[in-house]
Design an enzyme around this catalytic site. Structure first.
Site, PDB file in Angstrom:
ATOM      1  N   ARG A  66      29.763  24.652  49.593  1.00 40.69           N
ATOM      2  CA  ARG A  66      28.572  24.698  48.735  1.00 40.69           C
ATOM      3  C   ARG A  66      28.605  23.656  47.624  1.00 40.69           C
ATOM      4  O   ARG A  66      27.607  23.458  46.937  1.00 40.69           O
ATOM      5  CB  ARG A  66      28.395  26.096  48.144  1.00 40.69           C
ATOM      6  CG  ARG A  66      27.738  27.038  49.121  1.00 40.69           C
ATOM      7  CD  ARG A  66      27.625  28.423  48.566  1.00 40.69           C
ATOM      8  NE  ARG A  66      26.472  28.600  47.692  1.00 40.69           N
ATOM      9  CZ  ARG A  66      26.172  29.745  47.115  1.00 40.69           C
ATOM     10  NH1 ARG A  66      26.940  30.804  47.305  1.00 40.69           N
ATOM     11  NH2 ARG A  66      25.127  29.851  46.344  1.00 40.69           N
ATOM     12  N   PRO A 108      36.025  32.591  43.593  1.00 42.21           N
ATOM     13  CA  PRO A 108      37.212  33.119  42.947  1.00 42.21           C
ATOM     14  C   PRO A 108      37.020  33.388  41.467  1.00 42.21           C
ATOM     15  O   PRO A 108      36.451  32.567  40.744  1.00 42.21           O
ATOM     16  CB  PRO A 108      38.245  32.015  43.160  1.00 42.21           C
ATOM     17  CG  PRO A 108      37.490  30.818  43.578  1.00 42.21           C
ATOM     18  CD  PRO A 108      36.073  31.135  43.699  1.00 42.21           C
ATOM     19  N   GLU A 109      37.505  34.521  41.052  1.00 40.70           N
ATOM     20  CA  GLU A 109      37.563  34.842  39.633  1.00 40.70           C
ATOM     21  C   GLU A 109      39.033  34.761  39.223  1.00 40.70           C
ATOM     22  O   GLU A 109      39.858  34.302  40.005  1.00 40.70           O
ATOM     23  CB  GLU A 109      37.005  36.250  39.395  1.00 40.70           C
ATOM     24  CG  GLU A 109      35.587  36.415  39.925  1.00 40.70           C
ATOM     25  CD  GLU A 109      34.992  37.789  39.669  1.00 40.70           C
ATOM     26  OE1 GLU A 109      35.322  38.396  38.646  1.00 40.70           O
ATOM     27  OE2 GLU A 109      34.214  38.256  40.513  1.00 40.70           O
TER      28      GLU A 109
END
Length: 298
Positions: free
Chosen positions: A145, A2-3
């Site tokens: 991750r 996400p940005e």
DNA sequence: ATACCGACCTGTCAGC
DNA sequence: TGCTGACAGGTCGGTA
């Protein structure tokens, strides 16, 4: 993953659902990678607090927690606990002030997710934290991750850099003055501008007509002004569409965003430029894929 | 200061 | 079907 626009979408979804709720207990998994504060400290800080507000700072999600003594859980199912003595010592400074606040900061990294669900919902693989809420629901942090980060802070949290949607043009343009670094690297530098990541950097540079590798110091003031507008335009459009969903990104409600349909260069290597039909090129710049039109961008 | 690289992790997908 | 390698939206620390 996400940005800024995705984080903004997630924050709005979370705020709508859980502001005003109280965290009654916290469970933390056994993987230490996502934790930037001690597990015991996170548990102790979160338990018994009321979620007063949720806001975004760059790509960080900041929970403003009001410390409420009476709601403090008498016990918890947390795996990690501190010895009684240390727990009391550490809590003392926060509880002594009348309007005590703590801040819980979450960075989603590439694959982090925060979901609000019923307690009977199946616990997804890679769930690292579960906060039980007084309303009966749970807030869960999931991150395969483990590039995401969880931390707690007694003082106000400031990640540095300027918010691109709040900053004025003059300040933005001056950030790049005299920098020899490629403009895209500067845009990705969170200590300068916070919230812009790989997708929106590429999209902004395309709209501004600037190649990713151009040295920041060689870009004219007028072009930087154009970039300022492009960055803001791209971010605003993406927020309006709920962000970009590639693969499995979804917001707090499980709804996908739609900005990926608007991507003009990102992920379009070899496809025709929507403006001039030149094939979009992909290069690797400081380890990241960078997409641009060799004709439209100079 | 700056640029480049690998490291941190797991999952997915294309190609063989 | 199954293996291998490339790649992924983010940062951080080391090295030249």
């Amino acid at each position: 993953m996400p940005e800024l626009p995705e984080v903004e979408t997630i924050v709005r979804g979370l705020a709508r659902r859980i502001v005003g709720d109280t965290i009654t207990s916290v469970w933390i998994g056994s993987r230490p990678q996502p934790l930037r504060s001690l597990a015991s400290e996170i548990v102790r800080t979160l338990e018994g607090t009321r979620i007063q507000g949720i806001r975004r700072a760059g790509k960080h999600i900041v929970f403003e927690l009001a410390i409420n003594n009476t709601a403090k859980a008498t016990h918890s199912n947390a795996k990690v606990k501190l010895p009684r003595k240390r727990k009391q010592d550490a809590l003392a400074p926060l509880e002594s002030s009348a309007n005590a606040f703590a801040h819980w900061v979450v960075h989603l990294g590439m694959t982090g997710r925060l979901v609000v669900c019923e307690p009977e919902a199946e616990i997804a693989k890679h769930t690292h934290l579960i906060a039980t809420l007084a309303s009966g629901r749970e807030l869960r942090f999931i991150d395969p991750r483990m590039f995401g980060k969880l931390s707690v802070h007694a003082a106000a949290f400031d990640p540095g850099g300027v918010e691109p949607l709040d900053v004025d043009e003059e300040t933005f343009v001056n950030l790049f003055h005299g920098r020899k670094t490629p403009i895209k690297s500067a845009l990705l530098n969170q200590k300068l501008v916070r919230g812009v990541g790989n997708i929106y950097a590429d999209e902004s540079l395309f709209r501004a007509g600037i190649r990713p590798r151009r040295r920041a110091s060689t870009i004219t003031r007028a072009q930087l002004a154009k970039l300022y507008e492009s960055v803001r335009e791209v971010l605003r459009e993406a927020i309006a569409l709920g962000g970009s969903s590639i693969s499995d990104y979804v917001d707090a409600d499980g709804e996908e965003g739609f900005f990926q349909l608007q991507h003009r260069v990102y992920g379009r290597e070899g496809e025709k430029c929507l403006v001039c039909k030149t094939p979009i090129r992909r290069v690797v710049l400081s380890g990241r894929s960078s997409h641009y039109c060799p004709n439209c961008q100079k």
